[in-house]
Design a protein around this motif. Sequence first.
Motif, mmCIF file in Angstrom:
data_model
loop_
_atom_site.group_PDB
_atom_site.id
_atom_site.type_symbol
_atom_site.label_atom_id
_atom_site.label_comp_id
_atom_site.label_asym_id
_atom_site.label_seq_id
_atom_site.Cartn_x
_atom_site.Cartn_y
_atom_site.Cartn_z
ATOM 1 N N GLU A 55 -21.918 -19.496 26.872
ATOM 2 C CA GLU A 55 -20.883 -19.075 25.920
ATOM 3 C C GLU A 55 -21.395 -19.024 24.482
ATOM 4 O O GLU A 55 -21.037 -18.122 23.725
ATOM 5 C CB GLU A 55 -19.695 -20.037 26.004
ATOM 6 C CG GLU A 55 -18.963 -19.996 27.342
ATOM 7 C CD GLU A 55 -17.941 -21.108 27.471
ATOM 8 O OE1 GLU A 55 -17.827 -21.923 26.525
ATOM 9 O OE2 GLU A 55 -17.264 -21.184 28.513
ATOM 10 N N THR A 56 -22.243 -19.988 24.100
ATOM 11 C CA THR A 56 -22.638 -20.136 22.695
ATOM 12 C C THR A 56 -24.011 -19.558 22.401
ATOM 13 O O THR A 56 -24.208 -18.897 21.373
ATOM 14 C CB THR A 56 -22.596 -21.621 22.289
ATOM 15 O OG1 THR A 56 -21.301 -22.152 22.586
ATOM 16 C CG2 THR A 56 -22.884 -21.791 20.807
ATOM 17 N N TYR A 62 -30.018 -30.066 23.737
ATOM 18 C CA TYR A 62 -28.922 -29.142 24.040
ATOM 19 C C TYR A 62 -27.564 -29.824 23.873
ATOM 20 O O TYR A 62 -26.609 -29.217 23.363
ATOM 21 C CB TYR A 62 -29.073 -28.595 25.460
ATOM 22 C CG TYR A 62 -30.209 -27.615 25.623
ATOM 23 C CD1 TYR A 62 -30.203 -26.391 24.949
ATOM 24 C CD2 TYR A 62 -31.292 -27.892 26.453
ATOM 25 C CE1 TYR A 62 -31.240 -25.479 25.098
ATOM 26 C CE2 TYR A 62 -32.336 -26.993 26.609
ATOM 27 C CZ TYR A 62 -32.310 -25.793 25.926
ATOM 28 O OH TYR A 62 -33.343 -24.894 26.076
ATOM 29 N N ARG A 63 -27.480 -31.080 24.298
ATOM 30 C CA ARG A 63 -26.204 -31.798 24.130
ATOM 31 C C ARG A 63 -25.857 -31.963 22.654
ATOM 32 O O ARG A 63 -24.685 -31.840 22.261
ATOM 33 C CB ARG A 63 -26.278 -33.150 24.822
ATOM 34 C CG ARG A 63 -26.239 -33.093 26.343
ATOM 35 C CD ARG A 63 -25.959 -34.444 26.959
ATOM 36 N NE ARG A 63 -27.002 -35.420 26.726
ATOM 37 C CZ ARG A 63 -27.984 -35.713 27.585
ATOM 38 N NH1 ARG A 63 -28.058 -35.077 28.747
ATOM 39 N NH2 ARG A 63 -28.875 -36.627 27.292
ATOM 40 N N VAL A 101 -22.935 -28.279 30.136
ATOM 41 C CA VAL A 101 -23.944 -27.829 29.173
ATOM 42 C C VAL A 101 -24.417 -26.429 29.539
ATOM 43 O O VAL A 101 -24.642 -25.586 28.661
ATOM 44 C CB VAL A 101 -25.126 -28.823 29.133
ATOM 45 C CG1 VAL A 101 -26.250 -28.283 28.254
ATOM 46 C CG2 VAL A 101 -24.664 -30.178 28.620
ATOM 47 N N VAL A 102 -24.557 -26.148 30.842
ATOM 48 C CA VAL A 102 -24.958 -24.812 31.272
ATOM 49 C C VAL A 102 -23.910 -23.785 30.839
ATOM 50 O O VAL A 102 -24.246 -22.719 30.299
ATOM 51 C CB VAL A 102 -25.155 -24.767 32.798
ATOM 52 C CG1 VAL A 102 -25.435 -23.340 33.261
ATOM 53 C CG2 VAL A 102 -26.308 -25.677 33.216
ATOM 54 N N GLU A 160 -18.144 -34.344 30.456
ATOM 55 C CA GLU A 160 -17.196 -33.242 30.347
ATOM 56 C C GLU A 160 -15.869 -33.656 29.721
ATOM 57 O O GLU A 160 -15.016 -32.807 29.465
ATOM 58 C CB GLU A 160 -16.950 -32.623 31.727
ATOM 59 C CG GLU A 160 -18.207 -32.025 32.374
ATOM 60 C CD GLU A 160 -19.037 -31.242 31.384
ATOM 61 O OE1 GLU A 160 -18.491 -30.322 30.758
ATOM 62 O OE2 GLU A 160 -20.227 -31.567 31.214
ATOM 63 N N HIS A 161 -15.685 -34.949 29.477
ATOM 64 C CA HIS A 161 -14.475 -35.378 28.756
ATOM 65 C C HIS A 161 -14.647 -34.998 27.286
ATOM 66 O O HIS A 161 -15.701 -35.241 26.693
ATOM 67 C CB HIS A 161 -14.268 -36.891 28.900
ATOM 68 C CG HIS A 161 -12.949 -37.358 28.382
ATOM 69 N ND1 HIS A 161 -12.681 -37.502 27.031
ATOM 70 C CD2 HIS A 161 -11.800 -37.716 29.036
ATOM 71 C CE1 HIS A 161 -11.442 -37.926 26.875
ATOM 72 N NE2 HIS A 161 -10.884 -38.058 28.074
ATOM 73 N N PRO A 162 -13.648 -34.415 26.661
ATOM 74 C CA PRO A 162 -13.812 -33.908 25.289
ATOM 75 C C PRO A 162 -14.155 -34.978 24.251
ATOM 76 O O PRO A 162 -14.675 -34.645 23.181
ATOM 77 C CB PRO A 162 -12.448 -33.258 24.993
ATOM 78 C CG PRO A 162 -11.501 -33.836 25.995
ATOM 79 C CD PRO A 162 -12.312 -34.117 27.210
#
Length: 563
Positions: A340-341, A303-304, A334-335, A476-478
């Motif tokens: 969203e995707t 998933y990542r 990720v959830v 969660e850091h871009p």
Amino acid sequence: MSHQESQPNLADYEQEYGSFEWDQLYAEADWSAPDELNIAHETVDRHAAATPERTALQYVGADGEEETVTFADLAAESNRFANVLDDLVDRGDRVFSYMPRVPEHYAALIGTLKTGAVWGSVNERFGPDGIAYRLDDCDAKVVVTTTGNRDTVAEAMEQIPSVEQVIVVDDAEGAARDGDLDYHEALADAADEFETVRTSGEDDALLYYTSGTTGPAKGVLHKHRWVAGVAATQQFAVDLRPGEDLYWSTGDLGWLTGPINTLGAWFWGTPLFTYEDEFDPEAWAKLLDDYPITVLFSVPTAYRMLREHESVLGGVDLDLRHALSIGEPLSAGVVEWGEETLGVTIHDTYGQTETGNMVINNYPSMELKPGSMGRPLPGVEAAVVDPETGEVLEPGETGEIAERGDYPCFFAGYWEKPDKTADCFVDGPDGEWYLSGDLGHVDEDGYFWFEGRADDVIISSGYRIGPFEVESALGEHPSVAEGAVVPKPDRQRGTIVKAYVRLVEGTEGTDDLKEDIKEHVRNELAAHEYPREIEFVDELPKTVTGKIRRTELRDRTEDPTAD
């Protein structure tokens, strides 16, 4: 009624958990009594008799080759395999596989169980030493493999005196050896009818080895009653709808997750989708577009990576109504990305080889708390306990996650290691508990929260820091693709949190970026939890199951010259 609008199988968690009985599941499934029970009959043969033309397996090969296998096909093929195997093994003998996700692999699994032999498997990522250890430990008698894997098996067999026969599926990538049985030639001469051995729920069925990351791998033995537990998980957590779903469980039969989802799906007569090749974001996106896959079960790493390469999903027409994950906790990010995707909430599940199944899960009908493991499976009693006394701890207190009950998936013990088996249990004031070795806590609503393996917790300046929260914040850091944290010795604080970080492709690892990542984690968590040292790496060391090997990172941190 659309998938999204239909009611989940587990409509009311509290009511089901409070009233569930295993006899109820047997009645609903209209299956054999547990005192005369064989997994192969319950998962394949009864469907072959009732709905022979229903699809059991939709296979896609690495080269795009397709094959649709019905329950009638699978019953006949597994009967042929059982007839061949019946001349080679006695009841209770161990039969192991070392091969990819091809239709013959599934037929061999079912055929082995029909003979009363015990099935085990070794994932292809293991080399000769890993194969040799497992097969030698349990005196395996037969190995089923492919010509492409035959050289690896031959090297392993130099160390294994017990193996008497190798059965080889020709995949045009290698050559058989003298004395091998050619799978297709042998089955062509075998009858397609076989009388399944009359086993009981207490007879040996499956032998799967732990990954052995903290010591020698141990063989985990499961009985034929195991199938009742996986049926419950597929009904309640996976939420399978017979006659509606095409279920893609990306797990390999080399790990127990493979049989859990395969045989659990087939128990309910649900078609399974399988793809032979390894993970590739673009290939997976095409498969999700080309096939009406409604339920997806995979691992956080996959998933990542899909999230990291989400452009491949552009224009893909998804039929997904449900998605699940196992192996490591999912971060909230990720959830949210899944919602969203992918258009579905990815539900985290938790289990071990020893528990034989997912025992704590997030369920479609239940409020989801991102980052939580969820709540126990109906029929399983779970708690967080003091590992020394077995006392159940209060909400919010950290202890060891533990389970108990008449749950049919609990392992029968480690293969010929009674002392190791006994070490997994503790007598508490109100009874015995199985200790998972995982730390966590329960909140006021009864949700479980994972804090890490017992030996992964970091103590810095007197604070106990679980790696999962820090790693979730890092992720969660871009600029961060994934990260792992371990303790680093420090004269002032005892230890500090050190992070190993793999950056998003194309990102330059600078000192300014390190400070920005530290600040991000500090703002997300607390001042004592942020990583005081960050090292950028090209890859994180992982087990063959995809879990981060923190032991290796700890060794590297203590000795920077270590490989």
